[in-house]
Design a protein around this motif. Structure first.
Motif, PDB file in Angstrom:
ATOM      1  N   THR A 177       0.831  -1.204   0.000  1.00 41.60           N
ATOM      2  CA  THR A 177       0.000   0.000   0.000  1.00 41.60           C
ATOM      3  C   THR A 177       0.865   1.253   0.000  1.00 41.60           C
ATOM      4  OG1 THR A 177      -1.729  -1.184   1.223  1.00 41.60           O
ATOM      5  CG2 THR A 177      -1.845   1.215   1.220  1.00 41.60           C
ATOM      6  N   ALA A 178       1.907   1.261   0.849  1.00 38.01           N
ATOM      7  CA  ALA A 178       2.819   2.408   0.890  1.00 38.01           C
ATOM      8  C   ALA A 178       3.597   2.520  -0.420  1.00 38.01           C
ATOM      9  CB  ALA A 178       3.785   2.281   2.066  1.00 38.01           C
ATOM     10  N   ALA A 179       4.016   1.385  -0.963  1.00 37.62           N
ATOM     11  CA  ALA A 179       4.764   1.406  -2.227  1.00 37.62           C
ATOM     12  C   ALA A 179       3.925   2.019  -3.337  1.00 37.62           C
ATOM     13  CB  ALA A 179       5.184  -0.010  -2.600  1.00 37.62           C
ATOM     14  N   LEU A 180       2.618   1.712  -3.354  1.00 36.64           N
ATOM     15  CA  LEU A 180       1.742   2.234  -4.395  1.00 36.64           C
ATOM     16  C   LEU A 180       1.644   3.755  -4.369  1.00 36.64           C
ATOM     17  CD1 LEU A 180      -1.163  -0.354  -4.600  1.00 36.64           C
ATOM     18  CD2 LEU A 180       0.246   0.481  -6.501  1.00 36.64           C
ATOM     19  N   VAL A 181       1.682   4.338  -3.166  1.00 35.56           N
ATOM     20  CA  VAL A 181       1.654   5.802  -3.063  1.00 35.56           C
ATOM     21  C   VAL A 181       2.814   6.392  -3.837  1.00 35.56           C
ATOM     22  CG1 VAL A 181       1.851   7.762  -1.487  1.00 35.56           C
ATOM     23  CG2 VAL A 181       0.440   5.778  -0.850  1.00 35.56           C
ATOM     24  N   TRP A 182       4.001   5.795  -3.685  1.00 37.95           N
ATOM     25  CA  TRP A 182       5.193   6.307  -4.365  1.00 37.95           C
ATOM     26  C   TRP A 182       5.155   6.009  -5.862  1.00 37.95           C
ATOM     27  CZ3 TRP A 182       8.650   9.404  -1.927  1.00 37.95           C
ATOM     28  CH2 TRP A 182       8.551   9.476  -0.535  1.00 37.95           C
ATOM     29  N   TYR A 183       4.699   4.802  -6.233  1.00 36.68           N
ATOM     30  CA  TYR A 183       4.629   4.482  -7.659  1.00 36.68           C
ATOM     31  C   TYR A 183       3.625   5.384  -8.381  1.00 36.68           C
ATOM     32  CZ  TYR A 183       7.456   0.292  -6.920  1.00 36.68           C
ATOM     33  OH  TYR A 183       8.484  -0.568  -6.610  1.00 36.68           O
ATOM     34  N   GLN A 184       2.502   5.674  -7.731  1.00 38.28           N
ATOM     35  CA  GLN A 184       1.517   6.566  -8.347  1.00 38.28           C
ATOM     36  C   GLN A 184       2.084   7.982  -8.501  1.00 38.28           C
ATOM     37  OE1 GLN A 184      -1.131   6.024  -9.893  1.00 38.28           O
ATOM     38  NE2 GLN A 184      -1.700   3.953  -9.315  1.00 38.28           N
ATOM     39  N   ASP A 185       2.826   8.437  -7.495  1.00 37.55           N
ATOM     40  CA  ASP A 185       3.482   9.752  -7.607  1.00 37.55           C
ATOM     41  C   ASP A 185       4.456   9.769  -8.774  1.00 37.55           C
ATOM     42  OD1 ASP A 185       2.089  10.864  -5.542  1.00 37.55           O
ATOM     43  OD2 ASP A 185       3.674  10.643  -4.044  1.00 37.55           O
ATOM     44  N   LEU A 186       5.192   8.675  -8.937  1.00 34.41           N
ATOM     45  CA  LEU A 186       6.149   8.594 -10.051  1.00 34.41           C
ATOM     46  C   LEU A 186       5.425   8.650 -11.390  1.00 34.41           C
ATOM     47  CD1 LEU A 186       8.538   5.852  -8.625  1.00 34.41           C
ATOM     48  CD2 LEU A 186       9.241   8.151  -9.312  1.00 34.41           C
ATOM     49  N   LEU A 187       4.306   7.949 -11.493  1.00 34.99           N
ATOM     50  CA  LEU A 187       3.546   7.958 -12.737  1.00 34.99           C
ATOM     51  C   LEU A 187       2.995   9.357 -13.027  1.00 34.99           C
ATOM     52  CD1 LEU A 187       1.699   4.547 -12.303  1.00 34.99           C
ATOM     53  CD2 LEU A 187       3.400   5.098 -14.052  1.00 34.99           C
ATOM     54  N   TYR A 204      -0.692  -3.862  -7.022  1.00 28.98           N
ATOM     55  CA  TYR A 204      -2.146  -4.012  -7.111  1.00 28.98           C
ATOM     56  C   TYR A 204      -2.545  -5.483  -7.087  1.00 28.98           C
ATOM     57  CZ  TYR A 204      -3.108   0.927  -7.933  1.00 28.98           C
ATOM     58  OH  TYR A 204      -3.243   2.288  -7.782  1.00 28.98           O
ATOM     59  N   SER A 205      -1.713  -6.329  -7.694  1.00 33.63           N
ATOM     60  CA  SER A 205      -1.974  -7.769  -7.657  1.00 33.63           C
ATOM     61  C   SER A 205      -1.925  -8.293  -6.224  1.00 33.63           C
ATOM     62  CB  SER A 205      -0.944  -8.499  -8.520  1.00 33.63           C
ATOM     63  OG  SER A 205      -1.066  -9.892  -8.384  1.00 33.63           O
ATOM     64  N   GLN A 206      -0.952  -7.812  -5.449  1.00 32.57           N
ATOM     65  CA  GLN A 206      -0.785  -8.270  -4.072  1.00 32.57           C
ATOM     66  C   GLN A 206      -1.946  -7.837  -3.173  1.00 32.57           C
ATOM     67  OE1 GLN A 206       1.454 -10.341  -2.804  1.00 32.57           O
ATOM     68  NE2 GLN A 206       2.508 -10.577  -4.772  1.00 32.57           N
ATOM     69  N   ILE A 207      -2.527  -6.677  -3.466  1.00 32.65           N
ATOM     70  CA  ILE A 207      -3.662  -6.232  -2.640  1.00 32.65           C
ATOM     71  C   ILE A 207      -4.992  -6.623  -3.299  1.00 32.65           C
ATOM     72  CG2 ILE A 207      -2.336  -4.324  -1.664  1.00 32.65           C
ATOM     73  CD1 ILE A 207      -3.918  -2.411  -3.440  1.00 32.65           C
ATOM     74  N   GLU A 208      -4.903  -7.463  -4.359  1.00 33.93           N
ATOM     75  CA  GLU A 208      -6.063  -8.052  -5.032  1.00 33.93           C
ATOM     76  C   GLU A 208      -6.955  -7.029  -5.719  1.00 33.93           C
ATOM     77  OE1 GLU A 208      -8.074 -10.823  -2.538  1.00 33.93           O
ATOM     78  OE2 GLU A 208      -6.276 -12.012  -2.167  1.00 33.93           O
ATOM     79  N   ASP A 209      -6.377  -5.956  -6.184  1.00 34.31           N
ATOM     80  CA  ASP A 209      -7.083  -5.036  -7.067  1.00 34.31           C
ATOM     81  C   ASP A 209      -6.704  -5.448  -8.490  1.00 34.31           C
ATOM     82  OD1 ASP A 209      -8.108  -2.959  -8.551  1.00 34.31           O
ATOM     83  OD2 ASP A 209      -7.503  -1.380  -7.147  1.00 34.31           O
ATOM     84  N   LEU A 210      -7.359  -6.505  -8.989  1.00 36.70           N
ATOM     85  CA  LEU A 210      -6.909  -7.171 -10.203  1.00 36.70           C
ATOM     86  C   LEU A 210      -7.121  -6.338 -11.465  1.00 36.70           C
ATOM     87  CD1 LEU A 210      -7.932 -10.878  -9.518  1.00 36.70           C
ATOM     88  CD2 LEU A 210      -5.823  -9.657  -8.941  1.00 36.70           C
TER      89      LEU A 210
END
Length: 366
Positions: A177-187, A204-210
């Motif tokens: 979840t924390a990693a996604l915050v940074w990846y989204q900022d990068l995008l 997203y796969s790991q948190i099952e947002d397929l």
């Protein structure tokens, strides 16, 4: 008394003259070395700086000589020179060269130690902060790297190198979840590289947002030129899980094709392994290697013969020996013009099959 004073004055003059000459020589050597470096002539610069260092071992000569070694990829010599210079005397560039010298030698612990010293002195050197975050993550200490990265980001939230390192560190820490915050900022910053898209998809796969996982992995796969087997595999699994069955099967088939090793290389490797194991009397391993070789090179007639002989004479495995003699003969008899060696191998194989048939008949009579 007057004579003694005169002699003392002469000695002082001689010493001062020698010191003056050494000082002039040192200055000339450094100037010549600097001139060579400006022309990217590290070969001649190295000689001048080595002479200067021999004449005067100080922070200036060490850093100039180390810089020359670094640019010639002699990282061990560079680090050996710089690690003994007082940190306050190291230029920023020399300090970075010290860190990178250890990194390029694969000495992660020393790289972390010296980079931490540099970041404490130059906390806004984003490249070195990012390197420190990554090094800690590689050393299974992501939390230590995140501490340095977070401190940097209090002042600058838009350094892509640091943000990538922070995202990857959280990913390795399995804090998706924390990693996604940074990846989204990068995008949002426009950093739509393969690694960012792929890692975002994996999070997203790991948190099952397929659905989002599918979106980002598909983009990553396209950027890879449809050549990344891991991405193809993950896409296939997610497609199947989201009932995109035909698409998923296509990705899985592609992943299978991409992961296949180079047949030519594997032919050579397995054949050499078989020979090596055989010559060192590791016969079961030799047979296993030769069998694998046949999966890459099923037309290798001699390999069937080698397996058969090893099973017959060395492993006492008559069933396998008989099977491989038969496979050898089936292939060998198709040769239109067998040479003398192959003719002899055919003859011996036929004799061995006759032996096994007779042995089987005797066994049945009992």
């Amino acid at each position: 008394m007057h004579r003694l004073m005169t002699m003392f004055v002469l000695v002082l003059l001689a010493v001062n003259t020698a010191r003056g000459e050494d000082s002039d020589t040192l200055r000339i050597l450094l100037q010549r070395g600097d001139s060579c470096m400006q022309q990217y002539n590290t070969f001649e610069a190295l000689e001048y700086f080595q002479q200067a260092y021999a004449l005067a071992d100080n922070s200036t000569t060490r850093q100039k000589l180390a810089d020359c070694y670094y640019k010639r990829a002699n990282y061990r010599q560079c680090a050996d020179l710089l690690k003994n210079v007082e940190q306050d005397s190291l230029s920023h560039e020399a300090f970075r060269q010290l860190c990178f010298s250890y990194q390029k030698q694969g000495d992660t612990d020393s790289y972390i130690y010296w980079t931490e010293q540099l970041v404490n002195r130059h906390p806004m050197d984003g490249e070195m902060v990012a390197g420190l975050v990554r090094a800690f993550a590689q050393n299974n200490q992501p939390q230590n790297g995140l501490r340095f990265g977070s401190s940097y980001c209090l002042h600058d939230m838009h350094n892509i190198l640091v943000n990538r390192a922070m995202a990857d560190a959280y990913f390795l820490e399995r804090n998706y979840t924390a990693a996604l915050v940074w990846y989204q900022d990068l995008l949002e910053q426009g950093d739509s590289t393969f690694n960012t898209l792929y890692s975002a998809g994996m999070c997203y796969s790991q948190i099952e947002d397929l659905e989002r996982a599918y979106k980002y992995l598909q983009l990553a796969f396209l950027i890879s030129g449809m050549q990344h087997y891991g991405c193809a595999y993950r896409l296939g699994v997610i497609c199947v899980d989201t009932k995109r069955y035909e698409e998923g099967l296509g990705y899985l088939a592609l992943a299978r094709d991409l992961i296949k090793p180079d047949t030519t290389v594997m032919k050579a490797i397995t054949l050499s392994q078989g020979e090596g194991y055989y010559l060192t009397e590791h016969y079961p391993e030799a047979v296993a290697a030769w069998k694998e070789h046949l999966t890459y090179n099923p037309r290798s007639i001699a390999t069937y013969y080698n397996i058969a002989n090893a099973c017959a004479y060395l492993l006492n495995d008559g069933e396998q020996a008989k099977s491989y003699y038969q496979q050898f003969l089936a292939a060998a008899r198709k040769e239109e013009h067998p040479n003398a060696q192959l003719t002899e191998m055919i003859s011996k194989s036929e004799e061995m099959l006759e032996y096994y048939e007779k042995a089987e008949k005797l066994k049945n009579k009992k």
